[in-house]
Write an enzyme that holds these catalytic residues in place. Structure first.
Site, PDB file in Angstrom:
ATOM      1  N   GLU A   1     -31.546  36.935  -0.139  1.00  0.00           N
ATOM      2  CA  GLU A   1     -32.930  36.983  -0.640  1.00  0.00           C
ATOM      3  C   GLU A   1     -33.196  35.834  -1.609  1.00  0.00           C
ATOM      4  OE1 GLU A   1     -36.626  37.832  -0.594  1.00  0.00           O
ATOM      5  OE2 GLU A   1     -35.346  39.277   0.445  1.00  0.00           O
TER       6      GLU A   1
ATOM      7  N   GLU B   1     -38.270  29.062   0.526  1.00  0.00           N
ATOM      8  CA  GLU B   1     -39.726  29.209   0.594  1.00  0.00           C
ATOM      9  C   GLU B   1     -40.420  28.345  -0.456  1.00  0.00           C
ATOM     10  OE1 GLU B   1     -40.643  33.372   0.311  1.00  0.00           O
ATOM     11  OE2 GLU B   1     -40.359  33.686   2.459  1.00  0.00           O
TER      12      GLU B   1
END
Length: 129
Positions: A71, A78
């Site tokens: 994550e 991102e």
């Protein structure tokens, strides 16, 4: 360049500080990180109730680290893509979607392994009631 011990320790302390800052930032901004942490906490509670053995604890803790680490990598990717390509771009979308799939693979693997570890214990507990 030859660094003294004091300088090496300062550098090490700074690197941990940067890592903790990154984790704090991710906690503030990433909903999915909270989901993973809450699920990890629940697994710990159920693991204590169902008396996991040492190997099972090692498996669970390793999976927590893999999913949470994935994550964090996804978040970094991102943000990097957003920085490099602030406007919508199909190639940027593929990078972000693939990074999210990376997390999903580990999360699904964790669920499957969780079922393998916990289901027999739950069945045994149910039978003993």
């Amino acid at each position: 360049m030859n660094m003294g011990l004091k300088d090496r320790i300062k550098r090490l302390v700074k690197s941990f500080k940067y890592a903790f800052n990154g984790f704090k930032w991710a906690l503030k901004t990433e909903q999915n990180l909270w989901v993973h942490l809450i699920v990890s906490f629940l697994v710990i509670i159920f693991g204590l109730i169902l008396n996991l053995n040492l190997i099972e604890w090692c498996i669970c803790l390793s999976l927590f680290a893999l999913v949470i680490g994935a994550e964090l990598i996804n978040t970094a990717l991102e943000r990097t893509v957003d920085l490099l390509e602030p406007k919508y771009n199909e190639a940027a979308k593929v990078v972000k979607d693939t990074a999210a799939a990376f997390v999903l693979v580990f999360a699904l693997l964790s669920v499957i392994i969780g079922i393998i570890v916990f289901l027999p214990k739950i069945i045994d507990l149910w039978r003993s009631l």
